[in-house]
Design an enzyme around this catalytic site. Structure first.
Site, PDB file in Angstrom:
ATOM      1  NE  ARG A 112     -20.333  -4.829  -7.898  1.00 20.40           N
ATOM      2  CZ  ARG A 112     -20.813  -3.727  -8.650  1.00 20.40           C
ATOM      3  NH1 ARG A 112     -20.554  -2.647  -8.167  1.00 20.40           N
ATOM      4  NH2 ARG A 112     -21.786  -4.056  -9.678  1.00 20.40           N
ATOM      5  CG  ASN A 150     -25.257  -1.338  -5.370  1.00 25.67           C
ATOM      6  OD1 ASN A 150     -25.863  -0.188  -5.448  1.00 25.67           O
ATOM      7  ND2 ASN A 150     -24.372  -1.969  -6.216  1.00 25.67           N
ATOM      8  CD  GLU A 151     -26.721  -2.970  -9.514  1.00 25.04           C
ATOM      9  OE1 GLU A 151     -25.898  -3.712  -9.888  1.00 25.04           O
ATOM     10  OE2 GLU A 151     -27.043  -2.052 -10.531  1.00 25.04           O
ATOM     11  CD  GLU A 325     -26.051   2.440  -9.647  1.00 25.34           C
ATOM     12  OE1 GLU A 325     -25.408   1.924 -10.590  1.00 25.34           O
ATOM     13  OE2 GLU A 325     -25.962   1.917  -8.503  1.00 25.34           O
TER      14      GLU A 325
END
Ligand code: GLA
Length: 682
Positions: A112, A150-151, A325
């Protein structure tokens, strides 16, 4: 605005990946979510290839159905833009948007985050999918908030990045003379005479330039922020009422200045995964949550957060953030996943909630059968709902529901720990006198000392208001410009107390050393001058008078008004000051020229706090019991977390919201358990 995600309850839920499951499982998911009182799930984080299977060809049928199912089940959605993982077709069509490492290797699709955030084609594609999602779902009744990307954290050194870096440098420095001065380029023949000669800090023969590296970190944080902001603006344009956030990943390897980013999100959200098992996981949890609360004080949320249902009205609502999370059941240490003991997941969740989190969310809802993270823990593990972990998540849902009123309270602290991302980055330069220097570890050591001594603390960044704090701690806050030095001086001049650890205030914002004796920015306040550093070997320690030890670092300290509190014993520094104290007006300033062992550090902060007039949160709490208080005018809530494997008795009064049982003078915490007391009016 924030009311869209705020139903007055604490949030419980996590990352939900329906794209990994058949439709029959979605129905079971919603039923199980209702059992666990899940009220918020993050959907679509890595779903780009399922949403846009080919360029411009969309498949929203499954997402429509899932959102409707969740809505019917009373579960709200943080809908993600899937831009942290472009589909295979994108990488094939735009090889120039694949990231390049510092040593020139172009990475390929297969994991990813294989994109360059400075590549125009990536940015356009990211805007495209974000705008398409916004057009379709911005008014969906299940939508509680947008979760962008994301992040954010991956870097790149491709030609797009290099061009963008030069533009950023022109903005920052104006001309090459200023850049050359800031980076001290006369050293090693690095003087630049044309912007075109400036590259990103690529792999090179020997040590890189410290100013160059630091500016690259700052530039990349701004680049990632720009990528976030352009998505946010598209989402806002579609429906300004929906809050927008992104989940922060923590660690000083992350090239993101989270405090600066906080101004651009509607809600600070963090992911937190402790990396050590014994005790350290609890300390790391407390630090992460204190960091998040500090960032939240910079954000929009403070102004936008509604009152808790039972809470009093107050002019200045608590700084709210969200644990987006965490792991349902594992602590991932190097090379091994440790299974969390029963009750530990709930204690970690409560530690976050006690420190301002608007709930406890997890990665992930259901453990997948395949994919790289198939063995990552989940609220619904491979075993299914008939499992300890799922039962604990049901209990956590009940617990969180009982605690809604605590959102009215602000986590209280009279000690501030100062931290800035750039100092941490600068300390990582390989040309520092010790390879053991680690800014985040210094922050953690100071925080741990305070945590173990039972003090609440806020994490602040230079420039934050300090009027509510009696004691300010600078843990290796390496960089100091005039404004930062002035901020610290003003605190002491106003009667505040100060504790400074080695290497604070040694360099300017370009990592150039303040001359004339260390620590240049603070030596007058501390009443001393450091002449020489004596870094220690990894397995070396120095003895300190009073029986403690120091590691990592030691120094030749000359007193200029300060008095020694502890001295070095043996070696070249024998008899010289190691820890000092100096009276300035009505305040006291302390200096640590080494990293004391944990016990000594704890004793020192206890003494500094006592002199500053600061009390522990719950002075009578036994060792291993963590106490955190949230307070609102006329009410307070005391969180007591028993991290030991024995029942613990704590002198306390109030109503335990977890059991409904009043504590009259004492509460008994079960082994590994917790209590949350609504205290009698204070
Ligand atoms: C991060 C990511 C998640 C997942 C977890 C695993 O927080 O956001 O997608 O990879 O780590 O711990």
């Amino acid at each position: 605005m924030v009311g869209m995600w705020d139903d007055g309850r604490l949030c419980h839920g996590g990352d939900y990946n329906p794209e990994q499951w058949p439709a029959a499982t979605w129905r079971e998911d919603v039923a199980l979510m209702r059992r666990a009182r899940v009220n918020l799930v993050t959907v679509g984080v890595f779903a780009w290839s399922r949403l846009e299977p080919a360029p411009g060809r969309y498949d929203f049928g499954w997402l429509d159905e899932v959102l409707d199912l969740l809505h019917d089940g009373g579960i709200r959605v943080a809908l993600a833009t899937p831009t942290a993982s472009p589909p295979p077709w994108f990488s094939l069509a735009h090889p120039d948007a694949l990231p390049v490492t510092a040593d020139g290797v172009r990475l390929h699709h297969g994991s990813r985050d294989t994109y360059c955030a400075a590549a125009p084609s990536y940015r356009a594609a990211a805007r495209g999918i974000a705008a398409t999602l916004a057009a379709r779902y911005a008014h969906h009744p299940a939508l509680a908030m947008w979760h962008v990307h994301n992040e954010y954290g991956t870097t790149c050194h491709c030609p797009h990045t290099e061009a963008a870096f030069r533009r950023w440098l022109v903005d920052r420095h104006g001309d090459l003379d200023a850049l050359n001065a800031a980076w001290a380029t006369s050293f090693w023949s690095q003087h630049y005479t044309d912007w075109a000669y400036v590259s990103t800090p690529r792999a090179t023969q020997y040590l890189g330039n410290p100013g160059h590296l630091l500016d690259f970190r700052r530039f990349w944080s701004d680049t990632l922020l720009a990528a976030y902001v352009e998505q946010r603006d598209l989402l806002k344009a579609a429906n300004p009422a929906v809050p927008v956030t992104t989940n922060y990943v923590l660690g000083d390897w992350v090239p993101v200045d989270h405090a600066r980013w906080a101004r651009e999100v509607d809600l600070v959200a963090i992911d937190h995964y402790p990396s050590v098992v014994d005790g350290g996981a609890e300390e790391q949890t407390a630090l992460a949550a204190d960091l998040a609360r500090g960032w939240a004080r910079h954000g929009h949320t403070r102004a936008a957060t509604p009152r808790g249902p039972a809470g009093p009205t107050r002019a200045d609502p608590p700084a709210t953030w969200l644990l987006m999370e965490s792991a349902a059941s594992q602590i991932h240490t190097t090379g091994r996943a440790h299974t969390k003991e029963p009750g530990r997941m709930a204690r970690h969740s409560l530690s976050h909630v006690a420190r301002g989190s608007r709930g406890a969310m997890f990665f992930q809802w259901r453990a997948p059968a395949g994919g790289a993270e198939r063995f990552h823990s989940a609220l619904v593990p491979h075993t299914g709902a008939d499992s300890r972990v799922f039962r604990e998540s049901v209990r956590l849902g009940e617990t969180l529901d009982r605690l809604a009123e605590i959102t009215a309270g602000e986590t209280t602290a009279s000690v501030a720990l100062a931290w800035d991302a750039a100092s941490g980055w600068a300390l990582r330069h390989p040309g520092m006198p010790s390879a053991l220097l680690d800014g985040h570890a210094e922050l953690a050591a100071a925080h741990r000392a305070l945590w173990r001594a039972g003090y609440g603390c806020d994490v602040v960044v230079p420039g934050d208001p300090l009027d509510r704090y009696r004691l300010l701690v600078l843990p290796a806050l390496y960089l100091a410009d005039d404004a930062t030095a002035g901020w610290v001086h003003d605190h002491v001049e106003a009667g505040g107390h100060l504790l400074v650890s080695y290497l604070s205030g040694v360099a300017d914002p370009h990592a150039r050393v303040h001359l004339g004796g260390y620590p240049g920015a603070y030596r007058d306040l501390l009443g001393l001058r450091v002449e020489e550093f004596h870094p220690l070997a990894a397995d070396e320690q120095v003895l300190l008078s009073g029986g403690g030890t120091g590691r990592i670092w030691s120094e030749t300290v000359h007193l200029r008004g300060a008095e020694p509190v502890g001295t070095y014993v043996g070696g070249v520094l024998d008899g010289r000051p190691a820890v000092t104290r100096h009276r300035v007006g009505t305040g006291t300033t302390w200096y640590l020229s080494t990293r004391p062992d944990d016990g000594t550090y704890r004793r020192l902060v206890t003494e500094a706090a006592r002199v500053a007039g600061v009390d522990p949160v719950c002075p009578a709490a036994p060792p291993g019991v963590e106490a955190v208080r949230r307070a609102a005018p006329g009410t307070s809530w005391l969180f007591l977390l028993n991290h030991t494997d024995r029942p613990q008795r704590v002198p306390a009064d109030g109503l335990d919201l977890l059991t409904g049982v009043p504590a009259d003078g004492e509460v008994t915490l079960p082994a590994g358990g917790a209590a949350v007391l609504r205290e009698h009016p204070r």
